[in-house]
Design a protein around this motif. Structure first.
Motif, PDB file in Angstrom:
ATOM      1  N   LYS A   1       0.800  -1.226   0.000  1.00 36.55           N
ATOM      2  CA  LYS A   1       0.000   0.000   0.000  1.00 36.55           C
ATOM      3  C   LYS A   1       0.830   1.272   0.000  1.00 36.55           C
ATOM      4  CE  LYS A   1      -4.159  -1.900   2.160  1.00 36.55           C
ATOM      5  NZ  LYS A   1      -5.093  -1.816   3.318  1.00 36.55           N
ATOM      6  N   ILE A   2       2.157   1.145  -0.062  1.00 39.72           N
ATOM      7  CA  ILE A   2       2.980   2.351  -0.115  1.00 39.72           C
ATOM      8  C   ILE A   2       3.129   2.774  -1.570  1.00 39.72           C
ATOM      9  CG2 ILE A   2       5.360   3.140   0.057  1.00 39.72           C
ATOM     10  CD1 ILE A   2       5.510   2.269   2.790  1.00 39.72           C
ATOM     11  N   ALA A   3       2.702   3.985  -1.868  1.00 39.34           N
ATOM     12  CA  ALA A   3       2.833   4.544  -3.214  1.00 39.34           C
ATOM     13  C   ALA A   3       3.752   5.757  -3.140  1.00 39.34           C
ATOM     14  CB  ALA A   3       1.464   4.941  -3.766  1.00 39.34           C
ATOM     15  N   LEU A   4       4.781   5.770  -3.979  1.00 37.76           N
ATOM     16  CA  LEU A   4       5.728   6.881  -3.981  1.00 37.76           C
ATOM     17  C   LEU A   4       5.115   8.098  -4.670  1.00 37.76           C
ATOM     18  CD1 LEU A   4       9.058   5.068  -4.922  1.00 37.76           C
ATOM     19  CD2 LEU A   4       8.144   5.542  -2.649  1.00 37.76           C
ATOM     20  N   ARG A   5       5.363   9.272  -4.104  1.00 38.21           N
ATOM     21  CA  ARG A   5       4.958  10.529  -4.740  1.00 38.21           C
ATOM     22  C   ARG A   5       6.208  11.082  -5.422  1.00 38.21           C
ATOM     23  NH1 ARG A   5       1.300  13.058   0.255  1.00 38.21           N
ATOM     24  NH2 ARG A   5      -0.146  11.289   0.375  1.00 38.21           N
ATOM     25  N   ARG A   6       6.375  10.659  -6.661  1.00 32.61           N
ATOM     26  CA  ARG A   6       7.625  10.939  -7.365  1.00 32.61           C
ATOM     27  C   ARG A   6       7.686  12.364  -7.900  1.00 32.61           C
ATOM     28  NH1 ARG A   6      11.043   6.812  -8.891  1.00 32.61           N
ATOM     29  NH2 ARG A   6      10.375   4.693  -8.406  1.00 32.61           N
ATOM     30  N   ALA A   7       8.896  12.903  -7.848  1.00 34.43           N
ATOM     31  CA  ALA A   7       9.211  14.211  -8.417  1.00 34.43           C
ATOM     32  C   ALA A   7      10.733  14.298  -8.465  1.00 34.43           C
ATOM     33  CB  ALA A   7       8.634  15.338  -7.563  1.00 34.43           C
ATOM     34  N   PRO A   8      11.296  15.188  -9.274  1.00 33.72           N
ATOM     35  CA  PRO A   8      12.750  15.356  -9.260  1.00 33.72           C
ATOM     36  C   PRO A   8      13.228  15.827  -7.883  1.00 33.72           C
ATOM     37  CG  PRO A   8      11.806  16.344 -11.227  1.00 33.72           C
ATOM     38  CD  PRO A   8      10.645  15.986 -10.335  1.00 33.72           C
ATOM     39  N   VAL A   9      14.227  15.134  -7.342  1.00 34.53           N
ATOM     40  CA  VAL A   9      14.756  15.434  -6.004  1.00 34.53           C
ATOM     41  C   VAL A   9      16.258  15.655  -6.115  1.00 34.53           C
ATOM     42  CG1 VAL A   9      15.069  14.590  -3.651  1.00 34.53           C
ATOM     43  CG2 VAL A   9      12.974  14.020  -4.909  1.00 34.53           C
ATOM     44  N   GLU A  10      16.731  16.754  -5.549  1.00 33.64           N
ATOM     45  CA  GLU A  10      18.164  17.040  -5.541  1.00 33.64           C
ATOM     46  C   GLU A  10      18.749  16.453  -4.262  1.00 33.64           C
ATOM     47  OE1 GLU A  10      21.750  17.785  -5.505  1.00 33.64           O
ATOM     48  OE2 GLU A  10      20.901  19.310  -4.147  1.00 33.64           O
ATOM     49  N   LEU A  11      19.646  15.480  -4.404  1.00 36.96           N
ATOM     50  CA  LEU A  11      20.108  14.699  -3.259  1.00 36.96           C
ATOM     51  C   LEU A  11      20.982  15.488  -2.297  1.00 36.96           C
ATOM     52  CD1 LEU A  11      20.890  11.145  -4.690  1.00 36.96           C
ATOM     53  CD2 LEU A  11      18.971  11.864  -3.257  1.00 36.96           C
ATOM     54  N   CYS A  12      21.817  16.378  -2.798  1.00 32.53           N
ATOM     55  CA  CYS A  12      22.716  17.105  -1.890  1.00 32.53           C
ATOM     56  C   CYS A  12      21.917  17.947  -0.894  1.00 32.53           C
ATOM     57  CB  CYS A  12      23.664  17.991  -2.692  1.00 32.53           C
ATOM     58  SG  CYS A  12      24.821  17.054  -3.727  1.00 32.53           S
ATOM     59  N   ALA A  13      20.893  18.650  -1.392  1.00 36.71           N
ATOM     60  CA  ALA A  13      20.054  19.456  -0.500  1.00 36.71           C
ATOM     61  C   ALA A  13      19.295  18.559   0.463  1.00 36.71           C
ATOM     62  CB  ALA A  13      19.093  20.305  -1.325  1.00 36.71           C
ATOM     63  N   LEU A  14      18.789  17.429  -0.040  1.00 42.32           N
ATOM     64  CA  LEU A  14      18.050  16.517   0.828  1.00 42.32           C
ATOM     65  C   LEU A  14      18.948  15.965   1.925  1.00 42.32           C
ATOM     66  CD1 LEU A  14      15.349  14.015   0.003  1.00 42.32           C
ATOM     67  CD2 LEU A  14      17.416  13.051   0.995  1.00 42.32           C
ATOM     68  N   LEU A  15      20.206  15.629   1.595  1.00 37.69           N
ATOM     69  CA  LEU A  15      21.117  15.089   2.603  1.00 37.69           C
ATOM     70  C   LEU A  15      21.481  16.135   3.651  1.00 37.69           C
ATOM     71  CD1 LEU A  15      21.167  12.619   0.803  1.00 37.69           C
ATOM     72  CD2 LEU A  15      23.648  12.574   0.996  1.00 37.69           C
ATOM     73  N   ARG A  16      21.657  17.380   3.228  1.00 44.73           N
ATOM     74  CA  ARG A  16      21.953  18.438   4.215  1.00 44.73           C
ATOM     75  C   ARG A  16      20.810  18.560   5.224  1.00 44.73           C
ATOM     76  NH1 ARG A  16      23.319  21.274  -0.625  1.00 44.73           N
ATOM     77  NH2 ARG A  16      25.585  21.263  -0.995  1.00 44.73           N
ATOM     78  N   SER A  17      19.580  18.540   4.731  1.00 42.06           N
ATOM     79  CA  SER A  17      18.425  18.638   5.619  1.00 42.06           C
ATOM     80  C   SER A  17      18.333  17.432   6.543  1.00 42.06           C
ATOM     81  CB  SER A  17      17.145  18.763   4.775  1.00 42.06           C
ATOM     82  OG  SER A  17      16.003  18.756   5.587  1.00 42.06           O
ATOM     83  N   THR A  18      18.617  16.245   6.008  1.00 43.92           N
ATOM     84  CA  THR A  18      18.547  15.032   6.822  1.00 43.92           C
ATOM     85  C   THR A  18      19.626  15.035   7.899  1.00 43.92           C
ATOM     86  OG1 THR A  18      17.749  13.838   4.872  1.00 43.92           O
ATOM     87  CG2 THR A  18      18.496  12.518   6.722  1.00 43.92           C
TER      88      THR A  18
END
Length: 506
Positions: free
Chosen positions: A209-226
């Motif tokens: 039942k997990i459906a991904l909400r896909r969109a272009p994601v910039e990994l460097c910014a995501l990793l900084r936030s994480t």
């Protein structure tokens, strides 16, 4: 008086009258109820209307062959649970049996069939079917239990977290000892919330039942936030966390929330199994057409014999000697599932116990750099507007803390503790925003929302579901009832204010 269940119903499908009659008599003498069909079309109709427990299905039929009838029965959600025992006097080779089983048949018998063999096979399949129904029922009850458990756990966690944030806002110059105590409460509350979310994720993943909400994601910014989110946990363990991020962007097609969950789980796992003062490194780079994320630690390492099972559900290879074995052993299983959903893979490498470990995630990279749609758009309105808000929650502690946080932000806030009072207060106050709990004592929040939307003066009022029920079906039900947004408890002051400002912005 005890009600006796009727005997199982068998649908006997055969176009030959004599053969159909003989099988029906055998089954009736064995105590079964029997209904009959002489064609594939009739069999499909009776399977829908009469809901048999088992279909005794001949392969050679005048309109549709039995293989196709079986396939259609198993493809239809309404008839998929019905057991199918395929029989044939024409298709007698092993490939025919394989074809029948591939079509969904639960067993396949060659004719002529001895009466005892037919009855024994029918009874065996019915036993298996009963066990499958019991397992499905247990699985359904398990999911219901997890949903209720999550709701009941989130209800007290919300007021605890929000009360601490309110204390911090009221007394921003508290002593270091007080601030440290607040951080401990917040950190442990967040840990509890993460465990609850992980449990629900396991349930959703097991049902697909997990459906991904896909969109272009910039990994460097995501990793900084994480990393910012993980840093308090690292600091509490005196870990040295280093990051190695390239100066250029790395884009993937993915769900930003789930990607952050992947990296966050890997960082939390590294912190859990690395003794205090240890080193943890996070890096990302491009290798060919793949984006590669690595989390490396110098912790307790992994026994080579356990490396293959480290991603299995509820598996834990060990624990750091300075702390108990916390967590549920599902974080890495979630990582593997979410990475696979993104079309990537994850692996672990360790030289052995005491030698640390490196977890490596590989994801397909986007070759073209997405353009930001609003890169040159207008700046969002950052005015500190205030609004009239109604908070509806039967948990008085939860309602009072949410009200206090909103009042601290300058809003005019009112409370109600049941559905009837909420509707009366909404009509009287005409609030701009209503934060509405779903589990109320007199009616559900969904019913309250639908009732509110029936009044013209409340058509444009912003409705926000603020609830401990956080499954996909809960969100869908809330949005269908007229809510503008669904928030899962606990929520912090920043989320409350962001929700109000975003939804009220023209």
């Amino acid at each position: 008086m005890k009600v006796t269940e009727p005997p199982p119903l068998i649908l006997n499908v055969d176009d030959t009258d004599a053969a159909r009659y003989a099988k029906t008599r055998i089954l009736q003498r064995a105590g079964f109820r029997v209904t009959e069909a002489g064609s594939g079309t009739e069999a499909l109709e009776k399977a829908h209307t009469e809901a048999p427990d088992l279909v005794l299905l001949d392969t050679k039929l005048p309109d549709i062959n039995g293989f196709e009838v079986c396939r259609l029965l198993k493809q239809d959600p309404h008839t998929a649970p019905v057991l199918v025992l395929q029989t044939s006097a024409s298709y007698l080779s092993s490939p025919d049996k394989v074809r029948a089983l591939d079509s969904g048949a639960d067993n396949y018998l060659f004719e002529p069939i001895e009466p005892e063999e037919l009855v024994a096979n029918v009874r065996a399949l019915l036993r298996l079917g009963r066990v499958e129904r019991e397992l499905r029922d247990m699985d359904r009850r398990k999911d219901e239990f997890l949903a209720i458990l999550a709701h009941e756990l989130r209800n007290p966690l919300g007021p605890i977290r929000n009360a601490v944030e309110l204390l911090r806002s009221l007394d921003p110059h508290a002593s270091p000892a007080q601030e440290n105590a607040r951080r401990v409460i917040l950190r442990q509350t967040d840990h509890m919330v993460r465990l609850v979310d992980d449990l629900l994720d396991v349930s959703r993943i097991s049902q697909g039942k997990i459906a991904l909400r896909r969109a272009p994601v910039e990994l460097c910014a995501l990793l900084r936030s994480t990393v910012e989110t993980a840093e308090p946990n690292m600091a509490g363990r005196q870990h040295v966390l280093t990051t190695q991020l390239p100066e250029h962007d790395i884009w993937v097609d993915g769900d930003s929330v789930r990607l952050a969950q992947i990296v966050g789980n890997l960082l939390n796992n590294a912190a859990k199994f690395t003794p205090p003062g240890g080193r943890i490194a996070l890096s990302v780079g491009l290798e060919g057409a793949q984006a590669v994320i690595r989390v490396t630690d110098n912790g307790i390492g992994i026994d080579p014999d356990q490396a293959a099972s480290i991603f299995d559900l509820f598996a834990q290879a060990g624990h750091s000697p300075d702390r108990v074995q916390d967590g549920l052993g599902i974080g890495l299983s979630l990582v593997r599932t979410l990475v696979n959903l993104h079309g990537g893979d994850v692996r672990v490498d360790s030289r052995g116990l005491g030698q640390g470990a490196t977890f490596e995630v590989r994801l397909p990279a986007l070759t073209a750099t997405p353009q930001a749609d609003a890169a040159n758009g207008p700046e969002p309105d950052k005015r500190a507007d205030t609004y009239r808000i109604l908070v509806v929650d039967d948990n008085q502690d939860s309602a009072e803390i949410v009200c206090a946080l909103l009042q601290f932000a300058g809003h005019e806030v009112h409370m109600a503790h049941n559905g009837a009072n909420a509707i009366e207060a909404a009509l009287r106050l005409a609030p701009d925003v209503i934060f509405l709990d779903i589990g109320l004592p007199d009616m559900s929040g969904v019913e309250v929302a639908e009732k509110m939307r029936s009044y013209p003066q409340l058509q444009k009022t912003i409705l926000v579901a603020l609830t401990g029920y956080g499954q996909d079906k809960d969100r869908a039900g809330a949005m269908a009832a007229g809510f503008n947004r669904h928030l899962t408890k606990p929520v912090n002051m920043e989320t409350l204010n962001e929700t109000v400002c975003t939804l009220m912005r023209p």
